[in-house]
Design a protein around this motif. Structure first.
Motif, PDB file in Angstrom:
ATOM      1  N   LEU A 127      -0.411  -5.408   9.152  1.00 45.09           N
ATOM      2  CA  LEU A 127      -1.291  -4.330   9.833  1.00 45.09           C
ATOM      3  C   LEU A 127      -1.780  -3.414   8.745  1.00 45.09           C
ATOM      4  CD1 LEU A 127       0.811  -3.916  13.178  1.00 45.09           C
ATOM      5  CD2 LEU A 127      -1.653  -4.773  12.902  1.00 45.09           C
ATOM      6  N   LEU A 128      -0.951  -3.086   7.852  1.00 46.34           N
ATOM      7  CA  LEU A 128      -1.209  -2.202   6.841  1.00 46.34           C
ATOM      8  C   LEU A 128      -2.199  -2.650   5.757  1.00 46.34           C
ATOM      9  CD1 LEU A 128       2.063  -0.145   6.383  1.00 46.34           C
ATOM     10  CD2 LEU A 128      -0.202   0.655   7.482  1.00 46.34           C
ATOM     11  N   GLY A 129      -2.265  -4.067   5.560  1.00 42.38           N
ATOM     12  CA  GLY A 129      -3.053  -4.789   4.653  1.00 42.38           C
ATOM     13  C   GLY A 129      -2.328  -4.481   3.224  1.00 42.38           C
ATOM     14  N   ILE A 130      -0.844  -4.590   3.085  1.00 43.49           N
ATOM     15  CA  ILE A 130      -0.431  -4.434   1.865  1.00 43.49           C
ATOM     16  C   ILE A 130       0.629  -5.430   1.701  1.00 43.49           C
ATOM     17  CG2 ILE A 130      -0.328  -1.850   2.028  1.00 43.49           C
ATOM     18  CD1 ILE A 130       2.670  -1.703   2.956  1.00 43.49           C
ATOM     19  N   ASP A 131       0.905  -5.659   0.308  1.00 44.52           N
ATOM     20  CA  ASP A 131       1.885  -6.636  -0.155  1.00 44.52           C
ATOM     21  C   ASP A 131       3.240  -6.146  -0.264  1.00 44.52           C
ATOM     22  OD1 ASP A 131       1.665  -5.189  -2.493  1.00 44.52           O
ATOM     23  OD2 ASP A 131       0.678  -6.785  -3.668  1.00 44.52           O
ATOM     24  N   GLN A 132       4.217  -6.881  -0.761  1.00 41.27           N
ATOM     25  CA  GLN A 132       5.625  -6.519  -0.720  1.00 41.27           C
ATOM     26  C   GLN A 132       5.747  -5.356  -2.010  1.00 41.27           C
ATOM     27  OE1 GLN A 132       7.668 -10.331  -1.468  1.00 41.27           O
ATOM     28  NE2 GLN A 132       8.090 -10.420   0.737  1.00 41.27           N
ATOM     29  N   LYS A 133       4.962  -5.732  -2.846  1.00 35.07           N
ATOM     30  CA  LYS A 133       5.117  -4.769  -4.116  1.00 35.07           C
ATOM     31  C   LYS A 133       4.821  -3.165  -3.693  1.00 35.07           C
ATOM     32  CE  LYS A 133       3.525  -3.726  -8.793  1.00 35.07           C
ATOM     33  NZ  LYS A 133       2.459  -3.958  -9.700  1.00 35.07           N
ATOM     34  N   MET A 134       3.593  -3.245  -2.724  1.00 39.66           N
ATOM     35  CA  MET A 134       3.345  -1.876  -2.376  1.00 39.66           C
ATOM     36  C   MET A 134       4.102  -1.315  -1.261  1.00 39.66           C
ATOM     37  SD  MET A 134       1.022   0.636  -2.424  1.00 39.66           S
ATOM     38  CE  MET A 134      -0.331   0.120  -3.060  1.00 39.66           C
ATOM     39  N   LEU A 135       4.881  -2.074  -0.665  1.00 41.25           N
ATOM     40  CA  LEU A 135       5.666  -1.495   0.461  1.00 41.25           C
ATOM     41  C   LEU A 135       7.065  -1.099  -0.429  1.00 41.25           C
ATOM     42  CD1 LEU A 135       7.144  -0.892   2.929  1.00 41.25           C
ATOM     43  CD2 LEU A 135       7.762  -3.465   3.397  1.00 41.25           C
ATOM     44  N   ALA A 136       7.453  -1.843  -1.583  1.00 42.92           N
ATOM     45  CA  ALA A 136       8.435  -1.482  -2.546  1.00 42.92           C
ATOM     46  C   ALA A 136       8.271  -0.257  -2.997  1.00 42.92           C
ATOM     47  CB  ALA A 136       8.751  -2.419  -3.493  1.00 42.92           C
ATOM     48  N   GLU A 137       6.963   0.131  -3.197  1.00 44.32           N
ATOM     49  CA  GLU A 137       6.547   1.547  -4.009  1.00 44.32           C
ATOM     50  C   GLU A 137       6.651   2.345  -3.111  1.00 44.32           C
ATOM     51  OE1 GLU A 137       2.752   0.776  -5.935  1.00 44.32           O
ATOM     52  OE2 GLU A 137       3.438  -0.794  -7.334  1.00 44.32           O
TER      53      GLU A 137
END
Length: 90
Positions: free
Chosen positions: A13-23
């Motif tokens: 829904l946010l259009g983000i990848d795992q790396k972005m969620l980690a950050e």
């Protein structure tokens, strides 16, 4: 608290990848990967789970628990009850 499916759906829904969620949450990418590979509810250190949930909340994600109404506005997704999902499939 949160399921692996909710985490993946929230990222979509946010259009983000795992790396972005980690950050966003201040946890490592391998931790996010382990969480999303879980079956059912994500298990782990409560502090780490809280960081991820709080990051998703700040980003505008409303996590909806079983049998809980959604009070938010806007678009979202939710699984129907198992009986409803399987009806009409033959």
């Amino acid at each position: 608290m949160i399921t692996a499916g909710q985490m993946r759906a929230a990222r979509a829904l946010l259009g983000i990848d795992q790396k972005m969620l980690a950050e966003m949450s201040g946890v490592s990418v391998p931790t996010i990967q382990r969480m999303e590979a879980s079956q059912g509810n994500v298990r782990g250190v409560v502090d780490t789970l809280s960081k991820v949930v709080e990051a998703l909340d700040r980003a505008g994600i409303e996590l909806i628990g079983e049998q809980a109404p959604s009070m938010g506005a806007g678009r979202g997704v939710r699984l129907k009850e198992a009986e409803t999902r399987h009806s009409g499939n033959g």
